[in-house]
Design a protein around this motif. Sequence first.
Motif, mmCIF file in Angstrom:
data_model
loop_
_atom_site.group_PDB
_atom_site.id
_atom_site.type_symbol
_atom_site.label_atom_id
_atom_site.label_comp_id
_atom_site.label_asym_id
_atom_site.label_seq_id
_atom_site.Cartn_x
_atom_site.Cartn_y
_atom_site.Cartn_z
ATOM 1 N N VAL A 82 19.981 77.761 -34.899
ATOM 2 C CA VAL A 82 21.148 77.482 -35.744
ATOM 3 C C VAL A 82 20.786 77.444 -37.226
ATOM 4 O O VAL A 82 21.653 77.647 -38.082
ATOM 5 N N ASN A 83 19.511 77.211 -37.538
ATOM 6 C CA ASN A 83 19.113 77.184 -38.941
ATOM 7 C C ASN A 83 18.748 78.559 -39.491
ATOM 8 O O ASN A 83 18.616 78.722 -40.711
ATOM 9 N N LEU A 84 18.591 79.541 -38.616
ATOM 10 C CA LEU A 84 18.182 80.870 -39.075
ATOM 11 C C LEU A 84 19.254 81.934 -38.892
ATOM 12 O O LEU A 84 19.108 83.045 -39.405
ATOM 13 N N LEU A 85 20.314 81.624 -38.162
ATOM 14 C CA LEU A 85 21.347 82.619 -37.886
ATOM 15 C C LEU A 85 22.674 82.223 -38.527
ATOM 16 O O LEU A 85 23.079 81.065 -38.466
ATOM 17 N N VAL A 92 18.135 89.988 -31.207
ATOM 18 C CA VAL A 92 17.704 90.597 -29.952
ATOM 19 C C VAL A 92 16.890 89.563 -29.174
ATOM 20 O O VAL A 92 15.927 88.994 -29.705
ATOM 21 N N ILE A 93 17.287 89.310 -27.930
ATOM 22 C CA ILE A 93 16.658 88.267 -27.115
ATOM 23 C C ILE A 93 16.093 88.870 -25.836
ATOM 24 O O ILE A 93 16.799 89.576 -25.109
ATOM 25 N N ALA A 94 14.830 88.588 -25.564
ATOM 26 C CA ALA A 94 14.217 88.974 -24.291
ATOM 27 C C ALA A 94 14.524 87.892 -23.268
ATOM 28 O O ALA A 94 14.180 86.724 -23.472
ATOM 29 N N THR A 95 15.164 88.273 -22.172
ATOM 30 C CA THR A 95 15.516 87.307 -21.132
ATOM 31 C C THR A 95 14.801 87.676 -19.843
ATOM 32 O O THR A 95 15.144 88.657 -19.186
ATOM 33 N N ASN A 96 13.784 86.890 -19.497
ATOM 34 C CA ASN A 96 13.070 87.112 -18.236
ATOM 35 C C ASN A 96 12.951 85.812 -17.444
ATOM 36 O O ASN A 96 12.029 85.622 -16.661
ATOM 37 N N GLY A 97 13.925 84.917 -17.670
ATOM 38 C CA GLY A 97 13.953 83.641 -16.970
ATOM 39 C C GLY A 97 15.054 82.757 -17.526
ATOM 40 O O GLY A 97 15.905 83.200 -18.310
ATOM 41 N N VAL A 98 15.022 81.500 -17.155
ATOM 42 C CA VAL A 98 16.085 80.558 -17.511
ATOM 43 C C VAL A 98 16.246 80.405 -19.019
ATOM 44 O O VAL A 98 17.364 80.384 -19.547
ATOM 45 N N ALA A 142 16.855 89.179 -36.214
ATOM 46 C CA ALA A 142 15.794 88.399 -35.570
ATOM 47 C C ALA A 142 15.534 88.912 -34.164
ATOM 48 O O ALA A 142 16.391 89.560 -33.544
ATOM 49 N N LEU A 143 14.342 88.614 -33.684
ATOM 50 C CA LEU A 143 13.948 88.881 -32.302
ATOM 51 C C LEU A 143 13.418 87.571 -31.734
ATOM 52 O O LEU A 143 12.606 86.895 -32.378
ATOM 53 N N ALA A 144 13.882 87.209 -30.543
ATOM 54 C CA ALA A 144 13.465 85.942 -29.938
ATOM 55 C C ALA A 144 12.987 86.173 -28.511
ATOM 56 O O ALA A 144 13.526 87.022 -27.795
ATOM 57 N N PHE A 145 11.995 85.394 -28.113
ATOM 58 C CA PHE A 145 11.467 85.518 -26.751
ATOM 59 C C PHE A 145 10.745 84.231 -26.374
ATOM 60 O O PHE A 145 10.405 83.411 -27.231
ATOM 61 N N VAL A 146 10.519 84.075 -25.078
ATOM 62 C CA VAL A 146 9.776 82.932 -24.549
ATOM 63 C C VAL A 146 8.334 83.370 -24.321
ATOM 64 O O VAL A 146 8.087 84.339 -23.597
ATOM 65 N N GLU A 167 8.100 94.922 -37.863
ATOM 66 C CA GLU A 167 8.245 96.359 -38.094
ATOM 67 C C GLU A 167 9.699 96.712 -38.398
ATOM 68 O O GLU A 167 9.979 97.622 -39.181
ATOM 69 N N PHE A 168 10.625 95.967 -37.782
ATOM 70 C CA PHE A 168 12.054 96.204 -37.997
ATOM 71 C C PHE A 168 12.657 95.190 -38.982
ATOM 72 O O PHE A 168 13.871 95.032 -39.041
ATOM 73 N N GLU A 169 11.786 94.513 -39.731
ATOM 74 C CA GLU A 169 12.201 93.540 -40.746
ATOM 75 C C GLU A 169 13.072 92.433 -40.151
ATOM 76 O O GLU A 169 14.068 92.008 -40.741
ATOM 77 N N CYS A 170 12.675 91.984 -38.965
ATOM 78 C CA CYS A 170 13.367 90.890 -38.292
ATOM 79 C C CYS A 170 12.477 89.650 -38.271
ATOM 80 O O CYS A 170 11.244 89.748 -38.315
ATOM 81 N N LEU A 171 13.107 88.498 -38.181
ATOM 82 C CA LEU A 171 12.367 87.263 -37.967
ATOM 83 C C LEU A 171 11.903 87.196 -36.517
ATOM 84 O O LEU A 171 12.611 87.641 -35.609
ATOM 85 N N ALA A 172 10.729 86.630 -36.298
ATOM 86 C CA ALA A 172 10.198 86.433 -34.948
ATOM 87 C C ALA A 172 10.344 84.962 -34.575
ATOM 88 O O ALA A 172 9.742 84.092 -35.211
ATOM 89 N N ILE A 173 11.157 84.689 -33.551
ATOM 90 C CA ILE A 173 11.416 83.321 -33.097
ATOM 91 C C ILE A 173 10.814 83.161 -31.705
ATOM 92 O O ILE A 173 11.130 83.931 -30.794
ATOM 93 N N VAL A 174 9.950 82.157 -31.537
ATOM 94 C CA VAL A 174 9.150 82.045 -30.317
ATOM 95 C C VAL A 174 9.351 80.688 -29.645
ATOM 96 O O VAL A 174 9.252 79.643 -30.289
ATOM 97 N N ASP A 175 9.604 80.735 -28.346
ATOM 98 C CA ASP A 175 9.626 79.540 -27.497
ATOM 99 C C ASP A 175 8.213 79.330 -26.964
ATOM 100 O O ASP A 175 7.702 80.148 -26.203
ATOM 101 N N ALA A 176 7.574 78.237 -27.399
ATOM 102 C CA ALA A 176 6.216 77.924 -26.944
ATOM 103 C C ALA A 176 6.188 76.579 -26.223
ATOM 104 O O ALA A 176 5.191 75.858 -26.278
ATOM 105 N N VAL A 177 7.277 76.262 -25.528
ATOM 106 C CA VAL A 177 7.372 74.959 -24.871
ATOM 107 C C VAL A 177 6.239 74.762 -23.871
ATOM 108 O O VAL A 177 5.657 73.675 -23.782
ATOM 109 N N THR A 178 5.898 75.802 -23.120
ATOM 110 C CA THR A 178 4.862 75.633 -22.096
ATOM 111 C C THR A 178 3.504 76.176 -22.509
ATOM 112 O O THR A 178 2.576 76.187 -21.693
ATOM 113 N N THR A 179 3.354 76.634 -23.755
ATOM 114 C CA THR A 179 2.069 77.237 -24.126
ATOM 115 C C THR A 179 1.309 76.477 -25.204
ATOM 116 O O THR A 179 0.081 76.589 -25.267
#
Length: 217
Positions: A82-85, A92-98, A142-146, A167-179
């Motif tokens: 909410v602070n970046l959008l 663009v969001i990668a969805t490979n789980g919950v 932006a691009l976001a992924f877990v 490369e596409f001049e997007c922000l990279a937003i990362v979920d690192a809850v489990t890492t």
Amino acid sequence: MDTVAIPEPRLPRRVLMGPGPSDVYPEVLAAMARPTIGHLDPAFVEFMDQLNERLRHAFKTRNAVTLPISAPGSAGMECCLVNLLEPGEKIVIATNGVFGGRMQEIVKRCGAVPVNVDFEWGTPADPDRMREALEAHPDAVALAFVHSETSTGVRSDAEALCALAHEFECLAIVDAVTTLGGIELRVDDWGVDAIYSGTQKCLSAPPGLSPVSFSAA
């Protein structure tokens, strides 16, 4: 009013082997028994400065805006999104789980437009397919992924995905809850623009805090 006898709760001792919460270090439990101080106390301010510096070490970053939010990891996710959008902007969001799905929900609530790239659960986000989505939506900001999906345990290549975002001049937003604290995570070296985590996973601390970090970008 009659006095009511309330029995003392007896919590069983467990060895926690799930994806979270994890067992808490005895030193952390002992620290929680220390006296409470006020948030305006100079000692508290000094403590927060020390804590933020330790979080920078954990995230491998020099970001000035690195701090714990008094809320679980999902609030850290919401804080970053909410602070970046702005309303109407695409992400663009990668969805490979919950939790990729939860990102989409938050993006919609703040009026932005999620571009979902679905992957089979248990498989990592494919940078080639993410590239196709970015090429199809050149106005994405932006691009976001877990980094590692709690629901499946699968790890995506954070370094490659962050490089793709830039490369596409997007922000990279990362979920690192489990890492965070569990596997290699280098915020500055990989060019992560916004990242959030949780204390109840690899950090082996009680639930209820979400460390976040924002780059100057």
